[in-house]
Motif scaffolding. Structure first.
Motif, PDB file in Angstrom:
ATOM      1  N   PRO A 285      73.400 -55.489  46.731  1.00  0.00           N
ATOM      2  CA  PRO A 285      74.584 -55.770  47.094  1.00  0.00           C
ATOM      3  C   PRO A 285      75.351 -56.410  45.936  1.00  0.00           C
ATOM      4  N   ASN A 286      76.469 -56.154  45.395  1.00  0.00           N
ATOM      5  CA  ASN A 286      77.193 -56.936  44.601  1.00  0.00           C
ATOM      6  C   ASN A 286      77.898 -58.272  45.073  1.00  0.00           C
ATOM      7  N   ASP A 287      78.089 -58.396  46.736  1.00  0.00           N
ATOM      8  CA  ASP A 287      77.997 -59.358  46.565  1.00  0.00           C
ATOM      9  C   ASP A 287      76.953 -60.434  46.447  1.00  0.00           C
ATOM     10  N   SER A 288      75.997 -60.068  46.064  1.00  0.00           N
ATOM     11  CA  SER A 288      74.623 -61.044  45.738  1.00  0.00           C
ATOM     12  C   SER A 288      74.839 -60.718  44.882  1.00  0.00           C
ATOM     13  N   LEU A 289      75.038 -60.037  43.675  1.00  0.00           N
ATOM     14  CA  LEU A 289      74.515 -60.413  41.925  1.00  0.00           C
ATOM     15  C   LEU A 289      75.469 -61.968  41.459  1.00  0.00           C
TER      16      LEU A 289
ATOM     17  N   ASP B  89      73.026 -56.714  36.478  1.00  0.00           N
ATOM     18  CA  ASP B  89      73.643 -55.556  37.148  1.00  0.00           C
ATOM     19  C   ASP B  89      72.979 -54.753  37.464  1.00  0.00           C
ATOM     20  N   SER B  90      73.381 -53.716  38.969  1.00  0.00           N
ATOM     21  CA  SER B  90      72.487 -53.389  39.384  1.00  0.00           C
ATOM     22  C   SER B  90      73.882 -51.985  40.174  1.00  0.00           C
ATOM     23  N   THR B  91      73.114 -50.469  39.696  1.00  0.00           N
ATOM     24  CA  THR B  91      73.443 -49.186  40.158  1.00  0.00           C
ATOM     25  C   THR B  91      73.040 -48.975  41.227  1.00  0.00           C
ATOM     26  N   PRO B  92      73.319 -47.841  41.430  1.00  0.00           N
ATOM     27  CA  PRO B  92      72.140 -46.899  42.930  1.00  0.00           C
ATOM     28  C   PRO B  92      70.978 -46.556  41.734  1.00  0.00           C
ATOM     29  N   THR B  93      70.895 -46.322  40.663  1.00  0.00           N
ATOM     30  CA  THR B  93      70.109 -46.079  39.966  1.00  0.00           C
ATOM     31  C   THR B  93      69.014 -47.185  39.137  1.00  0.00           C
ATOM     32  N   MET B  94      70.000 -48.090  39.197  1.00  0.00           N
ATOM     33  CA  MET B  94      68.884 -49.174  37.849  1.00  0.00           C
ATOM     34  C   MET B  94      69.881 -50.646  38.422  1.00  0.00           C
TER      35      MET B  94
ATOM     36  N   LYS C 189      75.395 -64.670  43.176  1.00  0.00           N
ATOM     37  CA  LYS C 189      74.612 -65.479  43.533  1.00  0.00           C
ATOM     38  C   LYS C 189      73.300 -65.255  43.791  1.00  0.00           C
ATOM     39  N   LEU C 190      72.288 -64.431  42.486  1.00  0.00           N
ATOM     40  CA  LEU C 190      71.550 -64.624  42.730  1.00  0.00           C
ATOM     41  C   LEU C 190      70.496 -65.557  41.793  1.00  0.00           C
ATOM     42  N   PHE C 191      71.550 -66.068  40.940  1.00  0.00           N
ATOM     43  CA  PHE C 191      70.691 -67.436  39.855  1.00  0.00           C
ATOM     44  C   PHE C 191      70.204 -68.455  41.576  1.00  0.00           C
ATOM     45  N   ASP C 192      71.311 -68.701  42.138  1.00  0.00           N
ATOM     46  CA  ASP C 192      71.328 -69.914  43.064  1.00  0.00           C
ATOM     47  C   ASP C 192      70.140 -70.691  43.186  1.00  0.00           C
ATOM     48  N   ARG C 193      69.768 -71.496  42.749  1.00  0.00           N
ATOM     49  CA  ARG C 193      68.627 -71.785  43.878  1.00  0.00           C
ATOM     50  C   ARG C 193      68.606 -71.991  45.263  1.00  0.00           C
ATOM     51  N   PHE C 194      67.357 -70.840  45.853  1.00  0.00           N
ATOM     52  CA  PHE C 194      67.333 -71.525  47.165  1.00  0.00           C
ATOM     53  C   PHE C 194      67.743 -69.904  47.740  1.00  0.00           C
ATOM     54  N   TYR C 195      68.890 -68.804  46.514  1.00  0.00           N
ATOM     55  CA  TYR C 195      69.406 -67.999  47.183  1.00  0.00           C
ATOM     56  C   TYR C 195      67.640 -66.671  47.330  1.00  0.00           C
ATOM     57  N   ARG C 196      68.036 -65.431  48.094  1.00  0.00           N
ATOM     58  CA  ARG C 196      67.549 -64.492  48.426  1.00  0.00           C
ATOM     59  C   ARG C 196      68.394 -63.313  48.879  1.00  0.00           C
ATOM     60  N   VAL C 197      68.103 -62.447  48.648  1.00  0.00           N
ATOM     61  CA  VAL C 197      68.633 -61.259  48.298  1.00  0.00           C
ATOM     62  C   VAL C 197      69.260 -60.811  50.699  1.00  0.00           C
ATOM     63  N   GLU C 198      67.730 -60.444  51.432  1.00  0.00           N
ATOM     64  CA  GLU C 198      67.753 -60.609  52.289  1.00  0.00           C
ATOM     65  C   GLU C 198      68.242 -61.165  53.187  1.00  0.00           C
ATOM     66  N   GLY C 199      69.144 -62.956  52.804  1.00  0.00           N
ATOM     67  CA  GLY C 199      70.096 -63.730  53.404  1.00  0.00           C
ATOM     68  C   GLY C 199      68.791 -64.352  54.363  1.00  0.00           C
ATOM     69  N   SER C 200      67.284 -64.543  54.253  1.00  0.00           N
ATOM     70  CA  SER C 200      66.696 -64.682  55.472  1.00  0.00           C
ATOM     71  C   SER C 200      66.599 -66.304  55.097  1.00  0.00           C
ATOM     72  N   ARG C 201      65.929 -67.238  55.842  1.00  0.00           N
ATOM     73  CA  ARG C 201      64.648 -67.972  54.902  1.00  0.00           C
ATOM     74  C   ARG C 201      63.377 -68.255  55.113  1.00  0.00           C
ATOM     75  N   ASN C 202      63.509 -66.813  56.027  1.00  0.00           N
ATOM     76  CA  ASN C 202      61.555 -67.077  55.977  1.00  0.00           C
ATOM     77  C   ASN C 202      61.314 -66.405  54.422  1.00  0.00           C
ATOM     78  N   GLN C 203      59.606 -66.333  54.379  1.00  0.00           N
ATOM     79  CA  GLN C 203      59.292 -66.568  52.982  1.00  0.00           C
ATOM     80  C   GLN C 203      57.408 -65.521  53.135  1.00  0.00           C
ATOM     81  N   GLU C 204      58.611 -64.178  54.123  1.00  0.00           N
ATOM     82  CA  GLU C 204      57.232 -62.985  54.017  1.00  0.00           C
ATOM     83  C   GLU C 204      56.746 -62.080  52.761  1.00  0.00           C
ATOM     84  N   THR C 205      57.946 -62.777  51.523  1.00  0.00           N
ATOM     85  CA  THR C 205      57.420 -62.069  50.732  1.00  0.00           C
ATOM     86  C   THR C 205      56.636 -62.913  49.574  1.00  0.00           C
ATOM     87  N   GLY C 206      56.940 -64.774  49.761  1.00  0.00           N
ATOM     88  CA  GLY C 206      56.095 -65.105  49.388  1.00  0.00           C
ATOM     89  C   GLY C 206      57.056 -65.765  47.759  1.00  0.00           C
ATOM     90  N   GLY C 207      58.357 -65.497  47.891  1.00  0.00           N
ATOM     91  CA  GLY C 207      59.246 -66.203  47.245  1.00  0.00           C
ATOM     92  C   GLY C 207      59.787 -67.589  47.725  1.00  0.00           C
TER      93      GLY C 207
END
Length: 390
Positions: A315-319, A361-366, A321-339
């Motif tokens: 999502p554009n509103d997440s781009l 940078d993120s588009t629907p294709t890449m 914030k991606l490099f903010d520490r502890f930020y996760r795109v899914e917006g949750s504090r769980n660590q199911e993905t191990g990150g």
């Protein structure tokens, strides 16, 4: 909007008084000089037989209409001098008043009104002082804001670390407590509790290691061990090391670049951490992706590296914030993905240490993570170069 110093009624009266006193003193001085000069002329008149040149140059009052009589010359010269002195005294007093206004404004700022600036416009060196004061206040305010931001950042870091450590620690204590109280039915359940506690402990270890790495690379004094290497060969090695994991996710690695070989200088150990984090992110969060593309190109004095996947768009509103520490795109504090939420922050800090920069940078294709690095370590890329090509 800068404006001239406005004088109060009392200050205008001060200028008038200064002018009047100066005029009176000058008249008294002129009169004293006139009397003294007249005495000198009288003496010279008595000695006119021996000093005939003085008699020829000066008229002693007999010809009152003579244009160049000593009285006319004296009065003309003194009038010019008086005007200059009066003007100088008034200007000096006016500048003293201006300085008082500036000092008053400075005291107002010092009382805590840091949003206030001195808006006076003067035509003297005092303007440089005013500009310096305003610049100093701006610098002080920026430093205070930066200090508050750092303190807030520290508090946020402690809060996030406490939260992320407390969650697995609670599980560890809980399962070990069950084992301690022998609240398990059989050995199979005992092994299950032990294994869960072990996994949670490993999760804590990953967080602590990432946190240590993050704080280390955030320091500008962190040493780098530069070596010359082939970037394309490095990416091929990375693709090979992740090949088995990629097959589990049904992903294929595609490596490309030009020129080949692409020689550059960097700390390969730290740079490897950057690519490991980016590839691991693509494997975990690149939903629906079939490929991970690794590409490097030489552009002028820099190397542009792209780590891309053809998975789900971020999502554009997440781009931003991606490099903010502890930020996760899914917006949750769980660590199911191990990150831990520190991987991209670590990557950004390492790239910055090398004098480069990174963005997403993120588009629907890449979805792309683009890294700009100088070919030679020690060269810092100019901000003007940090323009994302759409």
């Amino acid at each position: 909007m800068a404006e001239k110093v406005r004088l109060a009624g009392k200050e205008k009266s001060e200028l008038w008084f200064e002018g009047a006193v100066t005029v009176v003193l000058l008249l008294m001085l002129n009169f004293a000089l006139f009397v003294l000069l007249k005495e000198l002329v009288d003496i010279s008149q008595q000695l006119q037989d021996s000093i005939w040149s003085v008699k020829n140059v000066l008229t002693f009052g007999q010809d009152k209409q003579h244009l160049w009589s000593w009285r006319s010359v004296f009065m003309g010269v003194m009038a010019i001098v008086d005007v200059i002195v009066v003007y100088w005294r008034l200007i000096r007093r006016y500048r003293q008043i201006q300085m008082r206004h500036v000092i008053r404004e400075l005291h107002y700022i010092a009382d805590g009104h840091l949003d206030h600036r001195i808006q006076f416009k003067v035509n003297t060196d005092l303007q440089k002082v005013i500009n310096s004061i305003n610049a100093l206040v701006d610098s002080t305010v920026n430093s205070m804001q930066e200090e508050r931001r750092i303190e807030s950042s520290k508090d946020e870091l402690i809060t996030n670390v406490s939260h992320d450590i407390r969650t697995p620690l609670t599980s560890i204590i809980g399962y070990l407590g069950l084992i301690e109280d022998k609240q398990y039915k059989n050995d199979e359940e005992l092994v299950k509790y032990t294994h869960t506690a072990y996994l949670k402990a490993k999760q804590m270890k990953v967080l602590v290691e990432d946190l240590f790495e993050y704080t280390k690379v955030r320091q500008t004094t962190t040493p780098l061990n530069p070596v010359k290497f082939d970037m394309i060969a490095m990416m091929e090695q990375l693709a090979a090391s992740f090949e088995l994991e990629g097959q589990k996710h049904h992903l294929r690695f595609v490596v490309s670049g030009r020129p080949n070989p692409l020689m550059m200088e960097a700390d390969t150990e730290k740079l490897g951490r950057v690519f490991n984090n980016l590839i691991a992110n693509a494997l975990k969060y690149g939903k629906g992706a079939h490929h991970i593309f690794l590409n490097a190109e030489e552009v002028g004095s820099e190397v542009v590296i792209k780590v891309q996947n053809d998975g789900e768009q971020i999502p554009n509103d997440s781009l931003s914030k991606l490099f903010d520490r502890f930020y996760r795109v899914e917006g949750s504090r769980n660590q199911e993905t191990g990150g831990t939420g520190l991987g991209l922050a670590i990557a950004q800090s390492i790239v910055t240490l090398h004098g480069g920069y990174i963005y997403a940078d993120s588009t629907p294709t890449m979805t792309s993570f683009v890294i700009h690095l100088p070919r030679t370590l020690g060269q810092t890329l100019k901000p003007a170069q940090k323009v994302k090509n759409q």
